[in-house]
Design an enzyme around this catalytic site. Structure first.
Site, PDB file in Angstrom:
ATOM      1  CG  HIS A 136      31.529   7.938 -61.843  1.00 54.90           C
ATOM      2  ND1 HIS A 136      32.179   7.638 -60.670  1.00 54.90           N
ATOM      3  CD2 HIS A 136      32.372   7.568 -62.837  1.00 54.90           C
ATOM      4  CE1 HIS A 136      33.363   7.124 -60.950  1.00 54.90           C
ATOM      5  NE2 HIS A 136      33.504   7.068 -62.261  1.00 54.90           N
TER       6      HIS A 136
ATOM      7  CG  ASP B  11      30.723   7.650 -57.576  1.00 57.63           C
ATOM      8  OD1 ASP B  11      29.820   7.323 -58.352  1.00 57.63           O
ATOM      9  OD2 ASP B  11      31.891   7.851 -57.937  1.00 57.63           O
TER      10      ASP B  11
ATOM     11  CB  SER C 119      35.372   4.297 -62.052  1.00 58.21           C
ATOM     12  OG  SER C 119      36.170   5.448 -62.136  1.00 58.21           O
TER      13      SER C 119
END
Length: 541
Positions: free
Chosen positions: A188, A228, A299
């Site tokens: 992402h 992801d 992230s």
């Protein structure tokens, strides 16, 4: 994690539905072919023969279903030819697919000399970054660990708002797993770079922890939107690399540390503990819950243990809830790396089914994966699997739970044949299943392929039968699947239900269903209600 966030936002308000689809059912629902009819048999035989040139593995599976020995032999020859071409080209990624498919249907591999699946796995893993570690570049201190991490910088140009221009960028984290400049991050974080629908300006860079002022161009090697994960490459020698550990060694309460660039503050390390090890936020597995501080920008960063080994990849934090953060177990990364290194989008396989772990009478013993729904036209449907069948093994690997099945499927790629052992009230047996690419939202694919009475089994967890000759969308509930949306919404067997509308959000990741009912648990009062349901879950396989 994008899907999780979208689904959570979607559940807060049905106002997110803008391009909705009114209530409808497909005109034609797939019906299995009757091979006892000569014309049907010959037509299918001709179709398979034509298919064998373009899709030899799928043709082989169809020939096995048809049961024509001559056609099976012809298809085996074509798949074998593809296998040898892959070996000659040293394309062990595709060779493994052909080998597995041929092995599943019982091909004699004595003709392939000393080649085994283990050897093919070994050849396929050669050169894959992260699977082997050059120990001289491992960190000796936390400062070295920080220097093994990078800031991911996605430049999206200028955004115009209220007549003014603003720099538009995405900031995330990543870490080196190979001296050659290979970096792991989240999908992402770099999704704009690989999104084929994105026509806007976007450029990918990294920044080293020791030189935060220099942007180094990078490229995406491979990406996996389901798990992801993404593998990047920058033309730079990594100052340090992080070794992949085993999150199976982690227990609740163990200390872990997250390294990344929260809110643009590069080289930040935060510590905490493992809060839980089996959170089902992914559609093909479970993730870790941690209480180490995680913020926007973390992230893709590493979660390390006291030995400075990567145990997980940080992928999400609930910013409004302090200490509620999540990370992807490193085992998933290990499984994914050969696929990511192969390049491009990593497609996951599926069989067109939905089910749960089958429990024994004592409620404790796991007996396999019970199929509770098969999609019309899907692989399990065409292979004659039925609701109530229990899958007990795949290619000789034991299946006790839905998690076992998902673990096995993560090691396969689409366009592969697998042999499934199963049992039911009539006995046991084996059947072949062809693995197709997993849809982005399986529930939407099912809704588009089946009648409402069928599609609501996986979407809502309620099995229904038509209950009116006047309104074809009035049903009686015959079964409620434990733990499903219908179960949690208080429905019971024999409750009447009239479906008035079904709408979807823009990316078809969730559905809003409007219905009328008289719940027995509510004294049979007439109720109009709306239910929101996600269109993917760990129970699709």
């Amino acid at each position: 994690m994008n899907k999780v966030k979208q689904c959570l936002l979607f559940c807060v308000s049905v106002l997110l539905f803008c391009s909705c689809r009114t209530l409808h059912e497909p005109k034609d629902v797939y019906q299995p072919l009757n091979y006892t009819e000569h014309d049907v048999y010959e037509k299918e035989k001709a179709r398979i023969s034509d298919l064998s040139d373009k899709e030899p593995v799928k043709a082989l599976w169809c020939a096995e279903l048809l049961g024509d020995d001559e056609l099976v032999s012809s298809c085996i020859e074509k798949v074998t030819q593809k296998y040898h071409e892959s070996i000659d080209a040293k394309d062990y990624y595709d060779a493994l697919k052909y080998y597995r498919s041929l092995s599943a249907v019982g091909t004699d591999f004595s003709m392939y000399n000393d080649m085994t699946q283990d050897k093919l796995n070994q050849l396929n893993a050669e050169g894959v970054p992260g699977l082997t570690t050059d120990r001289q570049y491992l960190p000796k201190s936390i400062a070295d660990c920080i220097n093994a991490t990078v800031t991911i910088w996605v430049d999206r140009g200028i955004t115009i708002k209220d007549g003014a221009g603003y720099a538009d960028r995405v900031i995330g984290s990543g870490f080196f797993i190979d001296r050659r400049g290979y970096i792991v991050t989240n999908h992402h974080v770099i999704s704009d770079i690989v999104d084929p629908k994105n026509e806007k300006y976007s450029r990918l860079y990294i920044k080293l922890a020791a030189d935060a002022d220099t942007r180094i161009p990078a490229k995406v090697i491979g990406y996996d939107s389901v798990l992801d994960l993404a593998l990047l490459k920058a033309e730079v020698d990594a100052p340090f690399i992080l070794a992949l550990g085993s999150s199976a060694d982690l227990s609740i309460g163990d200390k872990v540390s997250a390294i990344g660039t929260p809110l643009g503050l590069d080289g930040t390390i935060t510590s905490g503990i493992v809060s839980a090890v089996n959170r089902k936020l992914f559609t093909t597995g479970s993730v870790l819950q941690i209480d180490a501080a995680v913020n926007s920008g973390n992230s893709g960063g590493p979660l390390i243990d006291s030995q400075m080994r990567v145990q997980a990849v940080v992928f999400a934090g609930m910013l409004q809830y302090q200490g509620l953060n999540f990370a992807i177990p490193v085992e998933y990364l290990r499984q994914d790396l050969p696929m990511l290194y192969h390049g491009g989008k990593r497609d996951h396989p599926w069989t067109g089914s939905y089910g749960h772990t089958k429990k024994g009478n004592d409620g404790k013993e796991n007996q396999g994966l019970e199929i509770q729904y098969v999609m019309p036209g899907g692989s399990t449907n065409r292979a004659s699997f039925k609701e109530g069948d229990v899958i007990t093994a795949v290619d000789g690997k034991k299946v006790d739970t839905i998690e076992d099945m998902q673990d096995i499927l993560r090691n396969y790629i689409p366009d592969t044949i697998i042999k499934c052992s199963y049992s039911n009230d009539k006995g046991s047996g084996e059947r072949f299943i062809y693995l197709e690419p997993r849809p982005e939202n399986p529930g939407y694919e099912i809704y588009s392929s089946d009648l409402i009475s069928g599609s609501f089994v996986p979407i809502l967890g309620m099995r229904m039968t038509p209950a009116s000759t006047i309104n074809k969308h009035t049903y009686a509930i015959t079964e409620i699947i434990k733990g499903s949306v219908a179960d949690e919404s208080g429905f019971s067997e024999n409750d009447p239900v009239t479906v008035s509308d079904v709408k979807f959000n823009d990316d078809k990741s969730a559905a809003y269903i409007q219905l009328y009912t008289r719940k027995s648990k509510k004294g049979f009062l007439d109720i109009s209600m709306g239910i929101t349901a996600g269109l993917d879950s760990p129970y699709y396989f």
